[in-house]
Scaffold this active site. Sequence first.
Site, PDB file in Angstrom:
ATOM      1  N   THR A 178      -7.648  -7.463 -50.327  1.00 46.11           N
ATOM      2  CA  THR A 178      -8.251  -8.363 -51.807  1.00 46.11           C
ATOM      3  C   THR A 178      -7.268  -9.234 -51.301  1.00 46.11           C
ATOM      4  O   THR A 178      -6.746 -10.406 -52.663  1.00 46.11           O
ATOM      5  CB  THR A 178      -8.455  -8.044 -53.101  1.00 46.11           C
ATOM      6  OG1 THR A 178      -8.114  -6.589 -53.141  1.00 46.11           O
ATOM      7  CG2 THR A 178      -9.758  -7.194 -52.582  1.00 46.11           C
TER       8      THR A 178
ATOM      9  N   ASP B 143      -9.815   0.976 -47.167  1.00 46.58           N
ATOM     10  CA  ASP B 143      -9.869  -0.049 -48.588  1.00 46.58           C
ATOM     11  C   ASP B 143      -8.386  -0.392 -49.369  1.00 46.58           C
ATOM     12  O   ASP B 143      -8.007   0.630 -48.644  1.00 46.58           O
ATOM     13  CB  ASP B 143     -10.687   1.131 -48.964  1.00 46.58           C
ATOM     14  CG  ASP B 143     -11.975  -0.438 -49.536  1.00 46.58           C
ATOM     15  OD1 ASP B 143     -11.377  -1.761 -49.288  1.00 46.58           O
ATOM     16  OD2 ASP B 143     -12.642  -0.413 -50.375  1.00 46.58           O
TER      17      ASP B 143
ATOM     18  N   LYS C 221     -16.370  -6.459 -46.419  1.00 44.66           N
ATOM     19  CA  LYS C 221     -15.756  -6.332 -45.847  1.00 44.66           C
ATOM     20  C   LYS C 221     -15.820  -4.666 -45.012  1.00 44.66           C
ATOM     21  O   LYS C 221     -16.002  -4.138 -43.954  1.00 44.66           O
ATOM     22  CB  LYS C 221     -13.736  -5.643 -47.056  1.00 44.66           C
ATOM     23  CG  LYS C 221     -13.860  -7.553 -47.285  1.00 44.66           C
ATOM     24  CD  LYS C 221     -12.587  -7.161 -47.839  1.00 44.66           C
ATOM     25  CE  LYS C 221     -11.963  -6.739 -49.314  1.00 44.66           C
ATOM     26  NZ  LYS C 221     -13.170  -7.149 -49.664  1.00 44.66           N
ATOM     27  N   THR C 222     -16.116  -3.946 -46.130  1.00 47.78           N
ATOM     28  CA  THR C 222     -16.593  -2.046 -46.429  1.00 47.78           C
ATOM     29  C   THR C 222     -17.374  -2.616 -45.017  1.00 47.78           C
ATOM     30  O   THR C 222     -17.941  -1.475 -44.478  1.00 47.78           O
ATOM     31  CB  THR C 222     -17.346  -1.614 -47.349  1.00 47.78           C
ATOM     32  OG1 THR C 222     -15.939  -1.794 -48.286  1.00 47.78           O
ATOM     33  CG2 THR C 222     -16.840  -0.612 -47.432  1.00 47.78           C
TER      34      THR C 222
ATOM     35  N   ARG D  46     -21.817  -9.038 -53.013  1.00 44.26           N
ATOM     36  CA  ARG D  46     -22.239  -8.078 -54.216  1.00 44.26           C
ATOM     37  C   ARG D  46     -22.407  -8.050 -55.658  1.00 44.26           C
ATOM     38  O   ARG D  46     -23.740  -7.849 -55.898  1.00 44.26           O
ATOM     39  CB  ARG D  46     -20.865  -7.218 -54.282  1.00 44.26           C
ATOM     40  CG  ARG D  46     -20.837  -6.002 -55.720  1.00 44.26           C
ATOM     41  CD  ARG D  46     -20.054  -5.207 -55.432  1.00 44.26           C
ATOM     42  NE  ARG D  46     -19.243  -4.524 -54.167  1.00 44.26           N
ATOM     43  CZ  ARG D  46     -18.106  -4.886 -54.005  1.00 44.26           C
ATOM     44  NH1 ARG D  46     -17.126  -4.990 -54.811  1.00 44.26           N
ATOM     45  NH2 ARG D  46     -17.744  -3.974 -52.676  1.00 44.26           N
TER      46      ARG D  46
END
Length: 317
Positions: free
Chosen positions: A146, A97, A52-53, A205
Amino acid sequence: MVKLNHIRPKNLDDFIGQEKVKGTLRIFLEASRLRNEPLDHMLLCGPPGVGKTSLAFVVASELNRRIKITSGPAIERQGDLIAMLTTLEEGEVLFIDEIHRLSRSIEEVLYSAMEDFAVDVVLGSGPGARSVRLNLARFTLIGATTREGLISAPLRSRFGIVVKLGYYTLDELKEIVKRSASIFGVDVADDAAYEIARRSRGTPRIAISLLRRVRDFGEVKGIRVIDLDLTMKAFEELGIDEFGLDNVCRRLLMVIVENYSGGPVGLDTLSISLGEDRRTIEEVYEPFLIREGFIKRTSKGRMATVKAFEYIRGLSK
Ligand code: ADP
């Protein structure tokens, strides 16, 4: 030394997988370029670590605009948000975020900022207080969450683009492992990259962090090329099994299966038994265990499935 930031994809072509999302985004980006208007506000939803980031950075770089970064829990007062908003220039991106964690009063500042590109500031206090409207530059807000279900309806309705990022396929993860390895300057064999991908729980990640740990393991042993043999030994040492489950995942399943005969077990009980934060269990560990059919979420709590019982039985053999 390689900084983590260098690992982040720079443009849409570097961003691996999520082809449908990228296709839609390309159209929106092109339209905004043609009309010479800022991109519509965008909400990115998906589990932790799926990009997302990174996608927010990619969008800013595709727009050739600066991006300012903050997060829901970091904005404590309306003034913090207003200060950020008033320093944004035309077309710049503000990335928030964990936007579901904004308090309601702060969220309300966003409503007029997103819709009218203006904020109301109260000057003074008591009977003499007056409200002044400040105009903002036309910016793009990118929110990430999330927990899509926790976004209030008024906030959600102000996002013109809602993007859902899901877990990645093995091939995509393998490509991410290979790309990251080349940035780290290490060689990784095809079968080793596949094995790392397989244990990454569908999450870039995790893939990158496993690659780093396998690389560290190789460095200590003086091995320069990451091959399958080294990878398997590293995973054994790290306690990461063929499903990608680590010690916390295994303990979580054990608590439900062995201590509570398969459940249901409440989130608070799990949190105390594992010594892990509720939110981490809910947002980091559970989604994958649910998706892979190890546990089910019911109204009474979490329940182990047959697959979880078989898995735990297998451990004691
Ligand atoms: P999130 O914001 O969803 O938690 P991040 O954007 O921080 O996830 O991504 C975690 C890591 O995975 C970053 O190092 C990023 O570079 C990498 N990553 C995520 N998605 C991709 C992708 N589609 N292609 C390449 N790398 C990715």
